[in-house]
Enzyme design. Structure first.
Site, PDB file in Angstrom:
ATOM      1  N   HIS A  90      -2.901   6.867   3.889  1.00 20.03           N
ATOM      2  CA  HIS A  90      -1.788   5.944   4.223  1.00 20.03           C
ATOM      3  C   HIS A  90      -0.411   6.465   3.816  1.00 20.03           C
ATOM      4  O   HIS A  90       0.500   5.675   3.556  1.00 20.03           O
ATOM      5  CB  HIS A  90      -2.021   4.546   3.601  1.00 20.03           C
ATOM      6  CG  HIS A  90      -1.458   3.441   4.457  1.00 20.03           C
ATOM      7  ND1 HIS A  90      -1.509   2.116   4.113  1.00 20.03           N
ATOM      8  CD2 HIS A  90      -0.801   3.485   5.644  1.00 20.03           C
ATOM      9  CE1 HIS A  90      -0.928   1.380   5.040  1.00 20.03           C
ATOM     10  NE2 HIS A  90      -0.491   2.189   5.984  1.00 20.03           N
ATOM     11  N   CYS A 129       0.798  -1.246   0.000  1.00 27.36           N
ATOM     12  CA  CYS A 129       0.000   0.000   0.000  1.00 27.36           C
ATOM     13  C   CYS A 129       0.822   1.283   0.000  1.00 27.36           C
ATOM     14  O   CYS A 129       0.717   2.088  -0.921  1.00 27.36           O
ATOM     15  CB  CYS A 129      -0.908   0.063   1.223  1.00 27.36           C
ATOM     16  SG  CYS A 129      -1.990  -1.340   1.414  1.00 27.36           S
TER      17      CYS A 129
END
Ligand SMILES: *[C@@H]1O[C@H](CO)[C@@H](O)[C@H](O)[C@H]1NC(C)=O
Ligand SMILES: *[C@@H]1O[C@H](CO)[C@@H](O)[C@H](O)[C@H]1NC(C)=O
Ligand SMILES: *[C@@H]1O[C@H](CO)[C@@H](O)[C@H](O)[C@H]1NC(C)=O
Ligand SMILES: *[C@@H]1O[C@H](CO)[C@@H](O)[C@H](O)[C@H]1NC(C)=O
Length: 578
Positions: free
Chosen positions: A131, A70
């Site tokens: 993120h 990610c």
């Protein structure tokens, strides 16, 4: 008077020029596999809206995430650059941010496509997962936050969805607990027992403070564990609107509906101005969730329910574009940050990771299953509907593509690794701009892909491959994710060579006998890797231990009353309550 008229004319010109700029809706799923959407061959998972998008545009069948994880993949997507260039590629086992109060993140010196578009007069929004960090030094600096990286508006989760965010869904820290808490506790228990027995036998006169010390140590460890379990969720799983916390801990009730409704509001608010909407889904990462309308409805358990809910959300966005008559002036992109996390299987045996179709491996490794992701681009009237393109393309390509269409020059002071997709999508050329692509496992160069200009072949050479565990499995089930170095990988010299174009499942490594040009091909790829390495610069490591760790002084908390960190200012329709 004349000047005024000219000025008016100029303003009108500027206005119409601005209005002719296309809008962008970039849809990013989390951990969705290429074997999941119906348009990529799934017959049982229902994704009618993603399929509708694909029918109206181009379906890329060799679309590659810049990283199988990610944080680095999203850093590359946002900046059009390999994550090693921004320091967003880890040198240790942990490759993503696990705490909201970490000091690492996308450096302020990096330029996102949102920043370029904002400078071109676009309204820019990120809704959903980020993120890529929050703050650097103090909790008010927001140096890594979306609002510091070109987004006018942010509503969503600054960290990421994870098991620990949802009660009863387990923890991503189980292995760490075992190592850091349970193992020391066992050692302490054994030590205490030994001391008691020795004392009883009269063999050893342990001072009473030894017992007290061990007891206190055990209590401390247990206290830390319980404290962690109790506070992790509010401290890391919260929603923000711009720089304010709106829900802490975040609630999963109608979460997709709320974020989708907010995205729709953004489109309606900005129907008259050029806009960039990045809708970054919390789906399909565990903890899996879905609302009442989707729970238990799919043929694939909670994973399927969540996927079908995400597909519904895609449909809502497409419907709003149609309703506002903006579809023809809007480029819509759909992709996933990496392949499905095949190791996600619960203790009860429920498969909670998606499908990578025919491809080997998955999230966290660079077999095709980890990086070959869905890639759909639709722009009616500009891009021919229903095309399928098998050229190597990358999620880094969005950066230069979007910049060019918005009329923004590319930054000249840095390497941009992405390539403009439009010539390929408009069939002005048959070749993508990537002769070579470099596949990193965190900060380690894992493999090189070569599509020679004069041939239809695509070669892929691995410098190392992950050791699947247990042996023979299609993933690293013992460690939950594959790691990138040391005992966890097998190094290959000469590199392990595949002809991806003929062997997409990566089953038959070539040899000098099976491929007469074996050495020649490897040499070309190794030279390219060396040339690429020379373009890299030393940059601060955003995922160093010091930048990954929890820093109490960076912790955001919506209540000033003690440590409870509880509040809810979210509205059911996604808007903030007054
Ligand atoms: C979720 O949304 C539905 C439909 O808008 C509503 O009926 C329901 O009460 C909401 N559920 C929760 C838990 O808020
Ligand atoms: C469709 O997706 C589900 C859920 O990921 C998966 O279990 C199934 O194997 C997929 N089917 C195909 C044909 O890939
Ligand atoms: C959008 O573009 C398509 C394809 O060029 C065309 O058929 C359609 O009429 C256009 N729709 C609108 C509302 O302009
Ligand atoms: C293609 O070109 C490369 C160098 O650019 C050369 O090494 C290779 O032999 C050529 N392949 C074919 C099939 O002509």
């Amino acid at each position: 008077m004349m000047t005024l008229l000219l000025l008016l004319l100029f303003l009108c010109e500027a206005q119409s020029w601005v209005a002719s700029k296309p809008n962008f809706v970039l849809l990013m799923a989390d951990d969705l596999g290429i074997g999941d959407p119906g348009c990529y061959g799934n017959k049982t998972l229902r994704t009618p809206n993603i399929d509708r998008l694909a029918r109206g545009g181009v379906k890329l069948t060799q679309h590659l995430a810049a990283s199988p994880l990610c944080t680095p993949s999203r850093a590359a997507f946002m900046t059009g650059r390999y994550p090693v260039r921004s320091g967003m590629a880890s040198q240790s086992q942990v490759g993503v941010f696990l705490f909201s109060a970490s000091s690492g993140g996308l450096p302020p010196s990096e330029i996102t496509f949102a920043k370029l578009l904002k400078d071109q007069g676009y309204s820019t929004a990120l809704i959903g997962k980020w993120h890529l960090g929050i703050s650097c030094h103090d909790p008010g600096d927001f140096c890594h936050h979306p609002t510091s990286h070109g987004f006018d508006y942010f509503h969503g989760l600054p960290l990421t969805n994870m098991r620990d965010c949802k009660l009863g869904e387990g923890s991503v820290f189980t292995a760490a607990f075992r190592l850091l808490v349970l193992l020391p506790m066992q050692l302490i228990a054994v030590a205490l027992l030994t001391l008691v027995v020795l004392k009883w036998l009269g063999l050893f006169r342990a001072p009473p403070c030894a017992f007290l010390f061990l007891f206190l140590l055990a209590t401390l460890l247990l206290g830390l564990l319980l404290g962690f379990l109790h506070y992790f969720r509010p401290l890391n799983c919260f929603l923000m609107r711009n720089r304010d916390i709106t829900q802490q801990p975040m609630s999963y009730d109608n979460l997709t509906q709320r974020l989708t409704a907010d995205a729709a509001h953004f489109l309606r608010r900005n129907a008259e101005t050029p806009f960039l909407l990045v809708l970054s889904f919390l789906h399909m990462h565990t903890a899996l969730f879905s609302s009442k309308d989707f729970a238990g409805k799919s043929q694939h358990g909670s994973y399927g329910d969540a996927a079908e809910e995400m597909d519904w959300s895609v449909g809502q966005i497409l419907d709003v574009l149609d309703e506002l008559k903006l579809a023809n002036n809007t480029l819509v992109y759909f992709s996933s940050d990496q392949g499905a996390h095949v190791e996600e299987v619960t203790v009860k045996g429920e498969v909670q990771g998606g499908s990578n179709g025919i491809y080997k491996g998955g999230k966290a490794n660079n077999w095709e299953g980890g990086i070959r992701v869905p890639g759909i681009v639709r722009w009616p009237g500009v891009i021919q509907a229903g095309l399928e393109i098998d050229e190597p393309t990358s999620n880094m390509d969005i950066f230069p593509t979007v910049a060019k269409l918005a009329g923004s020059p590319l930054p000249q002071d840095r390497v941009i690794d992405g390539r403009d997709l439009m010539p390929l999508l408009r069939v002005r050329t048959r070749r993508s701009g990537h002769e070579f692509l470099f596949h990193y496992c965190n900060s380690y160069l894992n493999a090189v892909r070569w599509h020679p200009p004069n041939s239809t072949s695509v070669w892929k050479a691995f410098f190392f491959t992950p050791k699947f565990s247990p042996e023979g499995a299609n993933g690293c089930f013992d460690t939950h994710v594959c790691f990138c170095y040391g005992q966890y990988v097998t190094y290959h010299d000469p590199p392990l060579l595949f002809e991806i174009s003929r062997d997409p499942r990566e089953r038959n490594p070539l040899t000098p006998t099976s491929e007469p040009r074996f050495w020649e091909i490897l040499e070309a790829m190794q030279e390219a890797a060396a040339r690429h390495a020379r373009t890299l610069q030393d940059v601060p490591n955003q995922l160093s231990l010091g930048n990954l760790m929890w820093k109490p002084w960076l912790q955001l908390c919506c209540s000033s009353l003690g440590l409870s960190c509880q509040c809810d200012r979210e509205d059911q329709d996604g808007r903030q309550s007054p």
